[in-house]
Design an enzyme around this catalytic site. Structure first.
Site, PDB file in Angstrom:
ATOM      1  N   PHE A 149       0.813  -1.223   0.000  1.00  0.00           N
ATOM      2  CA  PHE A 149       0.000   0.000   0.000  1.00  0.00           C
ATOM      3  C   PHE A 149       0.842   1.267   0.000  1.00  0.00           C
ATOM      4  O   PHE A 149       0.360   2.330  -0.381  1.00  0.00           O
ATOM      5  CB  PHE A 149      -0.934   0.002   1.230  1.00  0.00           C
ATOM      6  CG  PHE A 149      -0.256   0.481   2.488  1.00  0.00           C
ATOM      7  CD1 PHE A 149      -0.168   1.842   2.772  1.00  0.00           C
ATOM      8  CD2 PHE A 149       0.341  -0.413   3.373  1.00  0.00           C
ATOM      9  CE1 PHE A 149       0.479   2.295   3.915  1.00  0.00           C
ATOM     10  CE2 PHE A 149       0.996   0.035   4.511  1.00  0.00           C
ATOM     11  CZ  PHE A 149       1.067   1.400   4.786  1.00  0.00           C
ATOM     12  N   LYS A 173      -1.288  -7.304  -9.064  1.00  0.00           N
ATOM     13  CA  LYS A 173      -2.213  -7.458  -7.927  1.00  0.00           C
ATOM     14  C   LYS A 173      -1.781  -6.401  -6.906  1.00  0.00           C
ATOM     15  O   LYS A 173      -0.925  -6.640  -6.072  1.00  0.00           O
ATOM     16  CB  LYS A 173      -2.084  -8.875  -7.353  1.00  0.00           C
ATOM     17  CG  LYS A 173      -3.295  -9.424  -6.632  1.00  0.00           C
ATOM     18  CD  LYS A 173      -3.833  -8.555  -5.518  1.00  0.00           C
ATOM     19  CE  LYS A 173      -3.020  -8.594  -4.259  1.00  0.00           C
ATOM     20  NZ  LYS A 173      -3.446  -7.582  -3.247  1.00  0.00           N
ATOM     21  N   GLU A 176      -4.965  -3.809  -1.768  1.00  0.00           N
ATOM     22  CA  GLU A 176      -6.410  -3.547  -1.756  1.00  0.00           C
ATOM     23  C   GLU A 176      -6.740  -2.293  -0.947  1.00  0.00           C
ATOM     24  O   GLU A 176      -7.885  -1.855  -0.917  1.00  0.00           O
ATOM     25  CB  GLU A 176      -7.170  -4.779  -1.228  1.00  0.00           C
ATOM     26  CG  GLU A 176      -6.853  -5.208   0.205  1.00  0.00           C
ATOM     27  CD  GLU A 176      -5.607  -6.099   0.328  1.00  0.00           C
ATOM     28  OE1 GLU A 176      -4.615  -5.870  -0.399  1.00  0.00           O
ATOM     29  OE2 GLU A 176      -5.631  -7.000   1.199  1.00  0.00           O
ATOM     30  N   ARG A 177      -5.718  -1.697  -0.287  1.00  0.00           N
ATOM     31  CA  ARG A 177      -6.026  -0.524   0.549  1.00  0.00           C
ATOM     32  C   ARG A 177      -6.069   0.767  -0.267  1.00  0.00           C
ATOM     33  O   ARG A 177      -6.766   1.704   0.072  1.00  0.00           O
ATOM     34  CB  ARG A 177      -4.978  -0.387   1.644  1.00  0.00           C
ATOM     35  CG  ARG A 177      -5.044  -1.568   2.565  1.00  0.00           C
ATOM     36  CD  ARG A 177      -4.257  -1.339   3.812  1.00  0.00           C
ATOM     37  NE  ARG A 177      -3.994  -2.620   4.429  1.00  0.00           N
ATOM     38  CZ  ARG A 177      -2.805  -3.011   4.869  1.00  0.00           C
ATOM     39  NH1 ARG A 177      -1.777  -2.207   4.782  1.00  0.00           N
ATOM     40  NH2 ARG A 177      -2.657  -4.181   5.415  1.00  0.00           N
ATOM     41  N   SER A 226       5.395  -6.894   3.424  1.00  0.00           N
ATOM     42  CA  SER A 226       5.994  -7.208   4.726  1.00  0.00           C
ATOM     43  C   SER A 226       6.785  -8.521   4.648  1.00  0.00           C
ATOM     44  O   SER A 226       6.529  -9.366   3.785  1.00  0.00           O
ATOM     45  CB  SER A 226       4.890  -7.311   5.774  1.00  0.00           C
ATOM     46  OG  SER A 226       3.947  -8.282   5.368  1.00  0.00           O
ATOM     47  N   CYS A 281       9.581   1.975   3.452  1.00  0.00           N
ATOM     48  CA  CYS A 281      10.513   0.890   3.768  1.00  0.00           C
ATOM     49  C   CYS A 281      11.932   1.427   3.908  1.00  0.00           C
ATOM     50  O   CYS A 281      12.806   0.753   4.408  1.00  0.00           O
ATOM     51  CB  CYS A 281      10.462  -0.183   2.701  1.00  0.00           C
ATOM     52  SG  CYS A 281      11.133   0.380   1.152  1.00  0.00           S
ATOM     53  N   GLU A 384       9.320  -3.950  13.074  1.00  0.00           N
ATOM     54  CA  GLU A 384       9.097  -2.817  12.166  1.00  0.00           C
ATOM     55  C   GLU A 384       7.781  -2.156  12.598  1.00  0.00           C
ATOM     56  O   GLU A 384       6.710  -2.761  12.469  1.00  0.00           O
ATOM     57  CB  GLU A 384       8.986  -3.308  10.723  1.00  0.00           C
ATOM     58  CG  GLU A 384       8.746  -2.170   9.750  1.00  0.00           C
ATOM     59  CD  GLU A 384       8.527  -2.630   8.314  1.00  0.00           C
ATOM     60  OE1 GLU A 384       7.824  -3.629   8.094  1.00  0.00           O
ATOM     61  OE2 GLU A 384       9.078  -1.983   7.409  1.00  0.00           O
TER      62      GLU A 384
HETATM   63  P1  NAD Z   1       1.603  -6.539   3.146  1.00  0.00           P
HETATM   64  O1  NAD Z   1       2.626  -7.613   3.255  1.00  0.00           O
HETATM   65  O2  NAD Z   1       0.492  -6.533   4.132  1.00  0.00           O
HETATM   66  O3  NAD Z   1       0.898  -6.587   1.703  1.00  0.00           O
HETATM   67  C1  NAD Z   1       1.637  -6.616   0.517  1.00  0.00           C
HETATM   68  C2  NAD Z   1       0.851  -7.353  -0.554  1.00  0.00           C
HETATM   69  O4  NAD Z   1       0.643  -8.706  -0.132  1.00  0.00           O
HETATM   70  C3  NAD Z   1      -0.533  -6.763  -0.814  1.00  0.00           C
HETATM   71  O5  NAD Z   1      -0.793  -6.791  -2.195  1.00  0.00           O
HETATM   72  C4  NAD Z   1      -1.460  -7.690  -0.046  1.00  0.00           C
HETATM   73  O6  NAD Z   1      -2.742  -7.779  -0.626  1.00  0.00           O
HETATM   74  C5  NAD Z   1      -0.748  -9.022  -0.104  1.00  0.00           C
HETATM   75  N1  NAD Z   1      -1.011  -9.851   1.080  1.00  0.00           N
HETATM   76  C6  NAD Z   1      -1.242  -9.427   2.346  1.00  0.00           C
HETATM   77  N2  NAD Z   1      -1.435 -10.473   3.155  1.00  0.00           N
HETATM   78  C7  NAD Z   1      -1.333 -11.586   2.404  1.00  0.00           C
HETATM   79  C8  NAD Z   1      -1.426 -12.980   2.696  1.00  0.00           C
HETATM   80  N3  NAD Z   1      -1.664 -13.440   3.916  1.00  0.00           N
HETATM   81  N4  NAD Z   1      -1.235 -13.851   1.681  1.00  0.00           N
HETATM   82  C9  NAD Z   1      -0.983 -13.416   0.433  1.00  0.00           C
HETATM   83  N5  NAD Z   1      -0.886 -12.101   0.111  1.00  0.00           N
HETATM   84  C10 NAD Z   1      -1.052 -11.195   1.080  1.00  0.00           C
HETATM   85  O7  NAD Z   1       2.395  -5.147   3.157  1.00  0.00           O
HETATM   86  P2  NAD Z   1       1.797  -3.687   3.218  1.00  0.00           P
HETATM   87  O8  NAD Z   1       1.272  -3.430   4.597  1.00  0.00           O
HETATM   88  O9  NAD Z   1       0.921  -3.428   2.061  1.00  0.00           O
HETATM   89  O10 NAD Z   1       3.135  -2.818   2.990  1.00  0.00           O
HETATM   90  C11 NAD Z   1       3.990  -2.453   4.025  1.00  0.00           C
HETATM   91  C12 NAD Z   1       5.184  -3.384   4.102  1.00  0.00           C
HETATM   92  O11 NAD Z   1       5.874  -3.382   2.860  1.00  0.00           O
HETATM   93  C13 NAD Z   1       6.214  -2.923   5.120  1.00  0.00           C
HETATM   94  O12 NAD Z   1       6.698  -4.062   5.795  1.00  0.00           O
HETATM   95  C14 NAD Z   1       7.307  -2.293   4.272  1.00  0.00           C
HETATM   96  O13 NAD Z   1       8.589  -2.283   4.858  1.00  0.00           O
HETATM   97  C15 NAD Z   1       7.268  -3.162   3.075  1.00  0.00           C
HETATM   98  N6  NAD Z   1       7.878  -2.525   1.922  1.00  0.00           N
HETATM   99  C16 NAD Z   1       9.084  -2.994   1.505  1.00  0.00           C
HETATM  100  C17 NAD Z   1       9.725  -2.405   0.424  1.00  0.00           C
HETATM  101  C18 NAD Z   1      11.048  -2.929  -0.066  1.00  0.00           C
HETATM  102  O14 NAD Z   1      11.442  -2.595  -1.182  1.00  0.00           O
HETATM  103  N7  NAD Z   1      11.732  -3.736   0.703  1.00  0.00           N
HETATM  104  C19 NAD Z   1       9.120  -1.330  -0.235  1.00  0.00           C
HETATM  105  C20 NAD Z   1       7.869  -0.888   0.221  1.00  0.00           C
HETATM  106  C21 NAD Z   1       7.257  -1.504   1.301  1.00  0.00           C
END
Ligand code: NAD
Length: 499
Positions: A149, A173, A176-177, A226, A281, A384
């Protein structure tokens, strides 16, 4: 109430699963839209259509594919303000920050214009008698991008530029937020000349993601989010033989040496710690001043800066330093973690909880918090927080500060503030972190370098954007060719058997 649909075969397509998710305006706390959540059957159908469309797109010459990227750059610039407005309203970040989100993605589209050059293979003449050898880079077919998101424009564009310019079809994909900007990007790609079906935006949750992971058609998955989900996707993608690059969470440390300009360091920490409400991140979430005197002076300089921070809705324009966090659940989680810091003995110098903004009482705002005397065993150090919370861990020496960086499970970014070139060089060389800043708090590499963390911040062996992305989205084929002697030996006047 807006309905946010999928983007399939060049147009919006309403979902058929009957499931939706709420999309909030984080500044007001109101639900402003409902996004469709795809079923496995819907995902499979979109993947099958993408596979058909990919055949002609993969056979289109790279220069023509690059022209779509050229046009896309113009269109993103044209619609920048319109997209930033939607982005801010769903994510909550300030309007200038939303434009930065789009800009940093646009730069990867600019880089992808270089596809014809980046896709060139290798050739050697005369590898043996009459033998030549050459390699070519070919698209994978259909690939998937699963994005978070916090950068709803930048990260999809990081994936789409290299993947599409390499000749793949993409299933995006998005989170969804804040799902509207990815749809706007898809519409712009169509306007730029991308054939229908080559980019499908399918909204969804775990069901949609699992359908991607189980698909035998999808050849590669690029994930950002994450760490627990990154690791899950990396492992599960391997079960069907997909290549995967999965980028996870972070806990970025900034070391402040005694010789650093402390005003500069304090300004950098405030921007990198609290910008975008800490939902980056590459945010700095841990300050590591070296020596007690440095620590005392740094805290003294940080407090008035933090107290001056303006927190508010994106509609307040340039008067706001950062906006709300993305959901009420995120707000509650951040406030809970702050309490664990207090309970476990850290010193809460600035308390951002119970922050309320007149007229926006239901918004997901969190005031800035500053901790001092945090130790590595505390939850606020290990976890985090992904919110406007900066932890200070005091180190007695440079080596102790470096050890903190090295021992933390995350390895996305780090920074050092010093005037001493020898210390800076030693730090850049020895730390086990993917991206390092020297007097630069958020060292996000530009489009023509690569972006990726180490340790639990990144799974897979190639980074995002830069030349790595073109390697990730193509596979190498190597041809060894030998031509038997032919007509140059002279004319033949009689029938003879082929040799
Ligand atoms: P998230 O892991 O909750 O979601 C990321 C994606 O995974 C979304 O599209 C979501 O729909 C999907 N998802 C969520 N739960 C799932 C599940 N149980 N099974 C399958 N798919 C699932 O992350 P977020 O809250 O959207 O983003 C924040 C996180 O992203 C933070 O941890 C941040 O550090 C990280 N991030 C990392 C980078 C990098 O380059 N390392 C860059 C941006 C964000």
């Amino acid at each position: 109430m807006r309905a946010i649909h999928h983007w399939i075969d060049g147009k919006e397509a309403a979902g058929t699963s009957g499931r939706t998710a709420d999309v909030y305006n984080p500044a007001t706390g109101e639900v402003q839209g409902k996004v469709d959540l795809a079923s496995k059957a819907e995902m499979d159908a979109a993947i099958a259509a993408a596979a058909e469309a990919q055949v002609a797109w993969g056979a289109t010459n790279p220069q023509r594919r690059a022209r779509v990227m050229m046009k896309m750059v113009d269109l993103l610039n044209r619609d920048m303000d319109k997209m930033a407005e939607v982005l801010s309203s769903e994510h909550g970040k300030t309007f200038p920050d939303a434009k930065g989100d789009i800009q940093r993605g646009l730069e990867v589209i600019e880089y992808s214009i270089g596809a014809p050059q980046l896709l060139k293979g290798e050739f050697i003449d005369g590898a043996g008698p009459g033998i030549d050898m050459y390699s070519m880079r070919q698209p994978l077919g259909v690939v998937a991008a699963i994005t978070p998101f916090n950068f709803p424009a930048m990260i999809p564009l990081w994936k789409l530029g290299p993947a599409l310019a390499s000749g793949n079809a993409v299933i995006l994909k998005p989170s969804e937020r804040d799902p509207s900007v990815p749809n706007m990007i898809a519409a712009l790609f169509k306007e730029a000349g991308l054939p229908d079906g080559v980019l499908q935006v399918i909204h969804g949750d775990k069901e949609a993601v699992d359908a991607i992971l189980d698909s035998e058609v999808i050849q590669a998955v690029g994930f950002v989010g994450s760490t627990p989900i990154a690791q899950y996707i990396y492992e599960r993608a391997a079960q069907t033989g997909k290549r995967a690059q999965c980028f996870g969470g972070a806990k970025n440390h900034m070391i402040i040496m005694p010789d650093a300009d402390l005003d500069q360091a304090a300004d950098a920490l405030v921007g990198a710690g609290y910008g975008a409400a800490g939902e980056r991140c590459m945010a700095i979430s841990v300050a590591v001043p070296v020596g007690e005197e440095t620590a005392d002076k740094l805290i003294e300089k940080l407090v008035p800066r933090i107290e001056k921070l303006k927190v508010g809705p994106y509609t307040a324009g340039n008067d706001v330093d950062y906006g709300p966090v993305v959901t009420d659940a995120a707000k509650k989680n951040i406030e809970r973690l702050v309490q664990t810091g207090v309970d476990q003995g850290a010193e809460l110098v600035v308390d951002g909880r119970d922050f309320s903004l007149q007229g926006y009482e239901n918004g997901f705002f969190v005031g800035p918090s500053l901790f001092d005397k945090v130790t590595p065993d505390m939850d606020i150090y290990k976890t985090e927080i992904f919110g406007p919370v900066l932890s200070t861990v005091r180190a007695a020496s440079y080596e102790e500060a470096l050890k903190l960086v090295m021992d933390h499970e995350y390895g996305n970014g780090t920074a050092i503030f010093t005037r001493d070139g020898d210390t800076a060089r030693d730090f850049a060389s020895r730390c086990n972190i993917g991206m390092v800043g020297i007097n630069v708090p958020i060292p996000v590499p530009l489009a023509y370098f690569t972006f990726g963390g180490w340790k639990k911040s990144g799974f897979g062996d190639l980074n995002q954007h830069g030349p790595d992305a073109f390697r990730f989205y193509t596979r190498t084929k190597t041809v060894t060719s030998r031509w038997p002697s032919g007509i140059k030996e002279g004319a033949a006047f009689n029938f003879k058997a082929m040799d």
